[in-house]
Design a protein around this motif. Structure first.
Motif, PDB file in Angstrom:
ATOM      1  N   GLN A   1     -47.194 -62.409  34.097  1.00 17.37           N
ATOM      2  CA  GLN A   1     -47.787 -63.687  34.460  1.00 17.37           C
ATOM      3  C   GLN A   1     -48.101 -64.472  33.198  1.00 17.37           C
ATOM      4  N   ALA A   2     -47.494 -65.642  33.086  1.00 19.70           N
ATOM      5  CA  ALA A   2     -47.736 -66.548  31.972  1.00 19.70           C
ATOM      6  C   ALA A   2     -48.787 -67.574  32.383  1.00 19.70           C
ATOM      7  N   PRO A   3     -49.482 -68.182  31.414  1.00 18.90           N
ATOM      8  CA  PRO A   3     -50.497 -69.185  31.741  1.00 18.90           C
ATOM      9  C   PRO A   3     -49.936 -70.311  32.599  1.00 18.90           C
ATOM     10  N   GLY A   4     -50.632 -70.625  33.682  1.00 17.93           N
ATOM     11  CA  GLY A   4     -50.223 -71.707  34.556  1.00 17.93           C
ATOM     12  C   GLY A   4     -49.090 -71.375  35.502  1.00 17.93           C
TER      13      GLY A   4
ATOM     14  N   LYS B   1     -37.430 -63.189  23.908  1.00 19.56           N
ATOM     15  CA  LYS B   1     -37.420 -64.637  23.803  1.00 19.56           C
ATOM     16  C   LYS B   1     -38.836 -65.171  23.966  1.00 19.56           C
ATOM     17  N   PRO B   2     -39.130 -66.356  23.433  1.00 17.40           N
ATOM     18  CA  PRO B   2     -40.466 -66.932  23.611  1.00 17.40           C
ATOM     19  C   PRO B   2     -40.885 -67.036  25.076  1.00 17.40           C
ATOM     20  N   GLU B   3     -39.939 -67.284  25.983  1.00 17.90           N
ATOM     21  CA  GLU B   3     -40.271 -67.388  27.396  1.00 17.90           C
ATOM     22  C   GLU B   3     -40.656 -66.053  28.028  1.00 17.90           C
ATOM     23  N   ASP B   4     -40.512 -64.951  27.296  1.00 18.19           N
ATOM     24  CA  ASP B   4     -40.982 -63.655  27.766  1.00 18.19           C
ATOM     25  C   ASP B   4     -42.482 -63.479  27.557  1.00 18.19           C
TER      26      ASP B   4
END
Length: 123
Positions: free
Chosen positions: A39-42, A87-90
């Motif tokens: 779970q990423a912020p937002g 990757k940054p999106e991970d």
């Protein structure tokens, strides 16, 4: 008391690797599916990977196929998530969980959850 405890999170640069561990105690989960969510912020919690502790098929989200691998060590009662080519999106909080269902990819099918471990990938 049943517990799932994640470890191994941290900060890595893009293209690097990280291995997460999920240690189970209080009972064995040999007949369960062990899952990984993040779970990423937002954003809402999303499925990452799942594997039967007894072996067999594993399942991966399209976004991590070919980069992440989940496997178990029955002797240590631990499940791992090997993450390569990060990757940054991970970047997210990663959770391990256990479900009595086969082929479980939805969070609502999991009854046992760890507390989460932070993974941050810098560019």
């Amino acid at each position: 008391q049943v517990q799932l405890v994640e470890s191994g999170g941290g900060l890595v640069q893009a293209g690097g690797s990280l291995r997460l561990s999920c240690a189970a105690s209080g009972r064995t989960f040999t007949s369960y599916t062990m899952g990984w969510f993040r779970q990423a912020p937002g954003k809402e919690r999303e499925f990452v990977a799942a594997i039967r502790w007894s072996g067999g098929n594993s399942y991966y989200a399209d976004s991590v196929k070919g980069r992440f691998t989940s496997y178990t060590d029955n002797a240590k009662n631990t499940v791992y998530l090997q993450m390569n080519s990060l990757k940054p999106e991970d970047t997210a909080v990663y959770y391990c969980a256990a479900s009595p269902r086969m082929g479980a990819t939805m969070a609502l099918l999991y009854g046992y959850w760890g507390q989460g471990t932070q993974v941050t990938v810098s560019s």
